[in-house]
Design an enzyme around this catalytic site. Structure first.
Site, PDB file in Angstrom:
ATOM      1  N   GLN A   1     -10.368  -2.150   2.653  1.00 61.00           N
ATOM      2  CA  GLN A   1      -9.890  -2.859   3.837  1.00 61.00           C
ATOM      3  C   GLN A   1      -9.715  -1.935   5.046  1.00 61.00           C
ATOM      4  OE1 GLN A   1      -6.147  -4.065   1.761  1.00 61.00           O
ATOM      5  NE2 GLN A   1      -5.187  -3.742   3.743  1.00 61.00           N
TER       6      GLN A   1
ATOM      7  N   VAL B   1      10.931  -7.039   9.463  1.00 64.57           N
ATOM      8  CA  VAL B   1      12.102  -6.153   9.561  1.00 64.57           C
ATOM      9  C   VAL B   1      11.808  -5.115  10.640  1.00 64.57           C
ATOM     10  CG1 VAL B   1      13.567  -4.505   8.330  1.00 64.57           C
ATOM     11  CG2 VAL B   1      12.671  -6.512   7.138  1.00 64.57           C
TER      12      VAL B   1
ATOM     13  N   MET C   1       0.850  -1.203   0.000  1.00 68.65           N
ATOM     14  CA  MET C   1       0.000   0.000   0.000  1.00 68.65           C
ATOM     15  C   MET C   1       0.881   1.246   0.000  1.00 68.65           C
ATOM     16  SD  MET C   1      -3.414  -0.912   2.102  1.00 68.65           S
ATOM     17  CE  MET C   1      -2.761  -0.712   3.726  1.00 68.65           C
TER      18      MET C   1
ATOM     19  N   LEU D   1       6.787   3.062   1.202  1.00 73.71           N
ATOM     20  CA  LEU D   1       7.706   1.923   1.325  1.00 73.71           C
ATOM     21  C   LEU D   1       8.796   2.172   2.364  1.00 73.71           C
ATOM     22  CD1 LEU D   1       8.217   0.869  -2.429  1.00 73.71           C
ATOM     23  CD2 LEU D   1       6.429   0.180  -0.827  1.00 73.71           C
TER      24      LEU D   1
ATOM     25  N   SER E   1       4.320   1.417   7.725  1.00 74.03           N
ATOM     26  CA  SER E   1       4.055   2.720   7.099  1.00 74.03           C
ATOM     27  C   SER E   1       3.406   3.651   8.118  1.00 74.03           C
ATOM     28  CB  SER E   1       3.129   2.545   5.895  1.00 74.03           C
ATOM     29  OG  SER E   1       3.700   1.625   4.998  1.00 74.03           O
TER      30      SER E   1
ATOM     31  N   GLY F   1      10.967  -2.893   5.382  1.00 71.77           N
ATOM     32  CA  GLY F   1      10.179  -4.133   5.393  1.00 71.77           C
ATOM     33  C   GLY F   1       9.732  -4.493   3.978  1.00 71.77           C
ATOM     34  N   HIS F   2       9.140  -3.498   3.296  1.00 73.36           N
ATOM     35  CA  HIS F   2       8.713  -3.721   1.904  1.00 73.36           C
ATOM     36  C   HIS F   2       9.929  -4.057   1.031  1.00 73.36           C
ATOM     37  CE1 HIS F   2       5.564  -0.667   3.233  1.00 73.36           C
ATOM     38  NE2 HIS F   2       4.821  -1.696   2.871  1.00 73.36           N
TER      39      HIS F   2
ATOM     40  N   LYS G   1       5.136  -9.789   9.384  1.00 75.95           N
ATOM     41  CA  LYS G   1       4.644  -8.676  10.217  1.00 75.95           C
ATOM     42  C   LYS G   1       3.114  -8.719  10.325  1.00 75.95           C
ATOM     43  CE  LYS G   1       4.023  -4.218  11.469  1.00 75.95           C
ATOM     44  NZ  LYS G   1       2.737  -3.956  10.908  1.00 75.95           N
TER      45      LYS G   1
ATOM     46  N   GLN H   1      -2.794 -11.966   8.235  1.00 76.50           N
ATOM     47  CA  GLN H   1      -2.995 -11.772   6.788  1.00 76.50           C
ATOM     48  C   GLN H   1      -2.346 -12.916   6.005  1.00 76.50           C
ATOM     49  OE1 GLN H   1      -2.842  -7.820   4.671  1.00 76.50           O
ATOM     50  NE2 GLN H   1      -0.791  -8.535   4.183  1.00 76.50           N
TER      51      GLN H   1
HETATM   52  P1  AMP Z   1       1.484  -2.839   3.495  1.00 72.59           P
HETATM   53  O1  AMP Z   1       2.011  -1.821   2.538  1.00 72.59           O
HETATM   54  O2  AMP Z   1       1.533  -2.390   4.913  1.00 72.59           O
HETATM   55  O3  AMP Z   1       0.164  -3.425   3.070  1.00 72.59           O
HETATM   56  O4  AMP Z   1       2.502  -4.043   3.431  1.00 72.59           O
HETATM   57  C1  AMP Z   1       2.820  -4.690   2.230  1.00 72.59           C
HETATM   58  C2  AMP Z   1       3.567  -5.959   2.538  1.00 72.59           C
HETATM   59  O5  AMP Z   1       4.758  -5.638   3.266  1.00 72.59           O
HETATM   60  C3  AMP Z   1       2.748  -6.913   3.426  1.00 72.59           C
HETATM   61  O6  AMP Z   1       2.938  -8.240   2.980  1.00 72.59           O
HETATM   62  C4  AMP Z   1       3.356  -6.682   4.795  1.00 72.59           C
HETATM   63  O7  AMP Z   1       3.242  -7.801   5.651  1.00 72.59           O
HETATM   64  C5  AMP Z   1       4.805  -6.425   4.433  1.00 72.59           C
HETATM   65  N1  AMP Z   1       5.449  -5.699   5.519  1.00 72.59           N
HETATM   66  C6  AMP Z   1       5.026  -4.565   6.123  1.00 72.59           C
HETATM   67  N2  AMP Z   1       5.862  -4.233   7.132  1.00 72.59           N
HETATM   68  C7  AMP Z   1       6.832  -5.180   7.160  1.00 72.59           C
HETATM   69  C8  AMP Z   1       7.985  -5.393   7.981  1.00 72.59           C
HETATM   70  N3  AMP Z   1       8.300  -4.574   8.966  1.00 72.59           N
HETATM   71  N4  AMP Z   1       8.763  -6.470   7.724  1.00 72.59           N
HETATM   72  C9  AMP Z   1       8.446  -7.332   6.706  1.00 72.59           C
HETATM   73  N5  AMP Z   1       7.372  -7.185   5.898  1.00 72.59           N
HETATM   74  C10 AMP Z   1       6.572  -6.120   6.128  1.00 72.59           C
END
Ligand code: AMP
Length: 300
Positions: free
Chosen positions: A61, A177, A30, A33, A187, A36-37, A150, A154
């Protein structure tokens, strides 16, 4: 790295790769970035020939309009970060492209979506996630899709979705991460004021305290959960939920007698954060109890 906004353009951009039987990796995000992303993108870069990053803040969502409005949006920066991490294609559709007028279909995983996040955010949250993930998988048709541990629930829900609907994709799960002090990258962290950033550490401290206690041999959920709560007190943070559950069914566990998911959510001011860790009954303790269980005089 190219940016495409329409499904037609995406399919055209991927058609040559598909004809050449190149493997395609998808990292759904989403945006806003962070490391983690980027770890997911790096994983995809290592394993796939073509890496697609999707950037879509999915309205369906979000259970709170204010959370959707406040969600950070930084496409320019995201484009640079995705390119530097090795993405080939950024798919950044508009809301109208994903949900055109007349859109009327949803995909729902039952049961496990009622627990933890689902119990707090309502059934619409995971329905929004599973519907948009199904759509993204159908749009990109990747060989592998990358998700972060994380968002533990999900991951469990998406694995169920992929298995139940026979979706032809492999789900890869990448480790969480963290910032140097342990806070899971998110984010939403960008919205924390300095004083809130300090208090946000409560989530990691709770997980860490529980982890240490369980490594020391504690098996009672009650003891593990109350130790985690105690670790949050100095930060003046109350968990929205703190639960030790079976990692596939998400049913609460009374004892840590097998692998378990310890999941937590808490509000720090206006920002809601989640985190989790996997606890395992330590091998040390299993060895001791086997030793104790052995009748005297019987060799191992
Ligand atoms: P989001 O943009 O928050 O929907 O996250 C997109 C993807 O990045 C999802 O699969 C999250 O689980 C993953 N993600 C978000 N934060 C982290 C993190 N700190 N470490 C690893 N993956 C992450």
């Amino acid at each position: 790295m190219r940016t495409v906004r329409a499904v037609g353009g995406l399919r055209t951009a991927l058609s040559v790769a598909r004809l050449q039987r190149h493997t395609i990796g998808l990292v759904p995000t989403m945006g806003a970035l962070h490391e983690g992303h980027l770890s997911l993108i790096a994983g995809a870069r290592e394993q796939c020939d073509v890496v697609v990053v999707s950037l879509f803040v999915n309205p369906s969502q979000f259970n709170e309009g204010s959370d959707l409005d406040a969600y950070p949006r930084r496409e320019e920066q995201d484009r640079r970060l995705a390119r530097e991490a090795g993405a080939d294609l950024l798919f950044a559709p508009s809301v109208e492209e994903v949900y055109p007028v007349g859109f009327a279909t949803s995909v729902e995983v039952l049961g496990i979506t009622d627990r933890l996040e689902g119990a707090v955010r309502g059934s619409a949250h995971f329905r929004g996630v599973t519907t948009v993930v199904t759509k993204l998988l159908n749009m990109v048709m990747p060989d592998v899709a990358y998700f972060g541990q994380k968002d533990a629930q999900q991951v469990i829900v998406i694995k169920r979705l992929v298995e139940d609907l026979n979706l032809p994709v492999t789900v890869e799960v990448c480790p969480t991460v963290r910032e140097p002090d342990g806070l899971a990258m998110s984010s939403r962290n960008a919205r924390l004021r300095p004083e809130e950033r300090a208090r946000a550490l409560a989530l990691f401290r709770a997980l860490d305290a529980a982890d240490r206690l369980s490594r020391g041999g504690e098996r009672s959920s009650e003891a593990i959960l109350s130790c985690a709560r105690a670790a949050m007190r100095p930060f003046d943070v109350e968990p929205e939920y703190l639960a030790l559950v079976d990692p596939s069914t998400l049913e609460p566990l009374e004892r840590l007698d097998r692998r378990a998911l310890l999941a937590i959510a808490a509000r720090i001011g206006a920002t809601r954060l989640i985190d989790n860790t996997i606890l395992e009954p330590s091998s040390h303790t299993i060895a001791i109890s086997r030793e104790e269980a052995r009748p005297t005089g019987v060799a191992a």
